[in-house]
Design an enzyme around this catalytic site. Structure first.
Site, mmCIF file in Angstrom:
data_model
loop_
_atom_site.group_PDB
_atom_site.id
_atom_site.type_symbol
_atom_site.label_atom_id
_atom_site.label_comp_id
_atom_site.label_asym_id
_atom_site.label_seq_id
_atom_site.Cartn_x
_atom_site.Cartn_y
_atom_site.Cartn_z
ATOM 1 N N LYS A 181 26.284 27.598 7.991
ATOM 2 C CA LYS A 181 25.968 27.225 6.601
ATOM 3 C C LYS A 181 24.685 26.381 6.570
ATOM 4 O O LYS A 181 23.802 26.601 7.393
ATOM 5 C CB LYS A 181 27.150 26.485 5.971
ATOM 6 C CG LYS A 181 28.487 27.159 6.277
ATOM 7 C CD LYS A 181 29.633 26.553 5.555
ATOM 8 C CE LYS A 181 30.919 27.183 6.077
ATOM 9 N NZ LYS A 181 32.049 27.033 5.174
ATOM 10 N N HIS A 186 29.227 36.117 1.978
ATOM 11 C CA HIS A 186 30.119 34.976 2.230
ATOM 12 C C HIS A 186 30.597 34.424 0.885
ATOM 13 O O HIS A 186 29.851 34.443 -0.105
ATOM 14 C CB HIS A 186 29.374 33.902 3.028
ATOM 15 C CG HIS A 186 30.281 32.818 3.518
ATOM 16 N ND1 HIS A 186 30.643 31.748 2.724
ATOM 17 C CD2 HIS A 186 30.925 32.651 4.698
ATOM 18 C CE1 HIS A 186 31.468 30.971 3.410
ATOM 19 N NE2 HIS A 186 31.658 31.496 4.611
ATOM 20 N N GLU A 223 38.196 36.494 4.720
ATOM 21 C CA GLU A 223 38.224 35.040 4.614
ATOM 22 C C GLU A 223 38.831 34.627 3.275
ATOM 23 O O GLU A 223 38.134 34.657 2.247
ATOM 24 C CB GLU A 223 36.808 34.480 4.692
ATOM 25 C CG GLU A 223 36.090 34.792 5.981
ATOM 26 C CD GLU A 223 34.995 33.785 6.257
ATOM 27 O OE1 GLU A 223 35.092 33.086 7.266
ATOM 28 O OE2 GLU A 223 34.071 33.664 5.439
ATOM 29 N N GLY A 226 37.026 25.884 4.991
ATOM 30 C CA GLY A 226 36.616 24.480 4.960
ATOM 31 C C GLY A 226 37.684 23.542 4.419
ATOM 32 O O GLY A 226 37.401 22.385 4.121
ATOM 33 N N SER A 270 39.347 28.044 8.514
ATOM 34 C CA SER A 270 39.883 26.939 9.302
ATOM 35 C C SER A 270 40.401 27.370 10.680
ATOM 36 O O SER A 270 41.406 26.852 11.169
ATOM 37 C CB SER A 270 40.971 26.202 8.504
ATOM 38 O OG SER A 270 40.428 25.702 7.291
HETATM 39 C C1 PEP Z 1 33.342 29.999 7.007
HETATM 40 O O1 PEP Z 1 32.401 29.289 6.725
HETATM 41 O O2 PEP Z 1 33.220 31.234 6.948
HETATM 42 C C2 PEP Z 1 34.614 29.383 7.410
HETATM 43 C C3 PEP Z 1 35.630 30.154 7.689
HETATM 44 O O3 PEP Z 1 34.647 28.010 7.451
HETATM 45 P P1 PEP Z 1 35.808 27.099 8.131
HETATM 46 O O4 PEP Z 1 36.069 27.676 9.501
HETATM 47 O O5 PEP Z 1 35.214 25.729 8.177
HETATM 48 O O6 PEP Z 1 37.008 27.206 7.260
#
Ligand code: PEP
Length: 247
Positions: A11, A91, A163, A169, A209
């Site tokens: 990011k 994303h 995701e 996050g 996560s």
């Molecule tokens: C991401 O940024 O795609 C993500 C899954 O973040 P995190 O692992 O921090 O949840």
């Protein structure tokens, strides 16, 4: 038969110097048990790529037009010149904060593929959609919207990251059952669109996560071929622990 694929999405974190420090700290520990990569900010792509022998370096976005009046955007040709071979597309933060749609992602994927850059296409439902039991409908629609019209062989070679937005996050990872079931339905939608052979070859990641302690559990699931990782991909020790966890 599908090689695991683990990517860190950085990011808007790490300067060029910090990215370089990470690459130099991790590259020697990369194994052949999976494809391992990170997606730094645009400004760090060139040096990261020049210093990474085994770690794959991906961009976090690209524009679908070849050039023109798109202030602040980056084209596939610009990425190619830096040696970039992978790009994260769609994303949920791009969708949420920059209004990216499935149609945008489809055009970006087509432009990337035409330039020889492999996309990691992100899909996933919001908390509201999850709680309303709409995950399947939302995710199937995203997969179809992002991939339809693409070359079938290119689809077999790209990666889809499931995701759930509520797990990104937040420290609230999805259960392994949710990850497995939704990755399986992502694959099933690819089957509907492109047939069995392509569906059996496309790699599907879970993201949300993921960390060194839970990655093995996700990777043990039949339809989870890898992970897209935000927070836990930022520190050298944490990324090395993730590499170690993939046997
Ligand atoms: C991401 O940024 O795609 C993500 C899954 O973040 P995190 O692992 O921090 O949840």
């Amino acid at each position: 038969m599908r090689k695991p694929i683990i990517f860190g999405n950085w990011k808007m974190n790490k300067t060029n110097a910090q990215a370089l420090e990470f690459v130099n700290g991790v590259d020697g520990f990369v194994t052949d048990k999976a494809d391992f990569g990170v997606a730094p900010a645009y400004v760090a792509l060139k040096d990261a790529k020049a210093n990474a022998k085994d770690l794959i370096i991906a961009a976090q976005n690209v524009h679908f037009e070849a050039n023109g009046a798109y202030t602040g955007e980056i084209s596939v040709e610009m990425l190619k010149e830096l040696g970039t071979e992978w790009v994260v597309l769609g994303h949920s933060e791009r969708r949420q904060y920059f209004n990216e749609t499935d149609a945008d992602v489809q055009k970006k994927a087509a432009a990337s593929i035409a330039a020889g850059i492999t996309p990691i296409v992100c899909v996933g439902e919001t908390l509201f959609e999850f709680e309303a039991d709409k995950t399947e409908r939302v995710v199937r629609k995203q997969v179809a919207g992002c991939l339809s019209g693409l070359d079938a062989e290119a689809v077999a070679n790209l990666v889809i990251a499931y995701e759930p937005v509520w797990a990104i996050g937040t420290g609230k990872s999805a259960t392994v059952e949710i990850a497995q079931n939704t990755c399986a339905l992502v694959r099933d939608e690819v089957r509907n669109l492109f047939g069995d052979d392509i569906a059996s070859r496309v790699r599907v990641q879970y993201g949300g996560s993921v960390n060194p302690s839970n990655i093995e559990e996700y990777m043990s699931q039949a339809d989870v071929d890898g992970a897209l990782i935000g927070g836990a991909s930022l520190e050298v020790d944490s990324f090395k622990a993730i590499i170690d966890a993939i046997k």
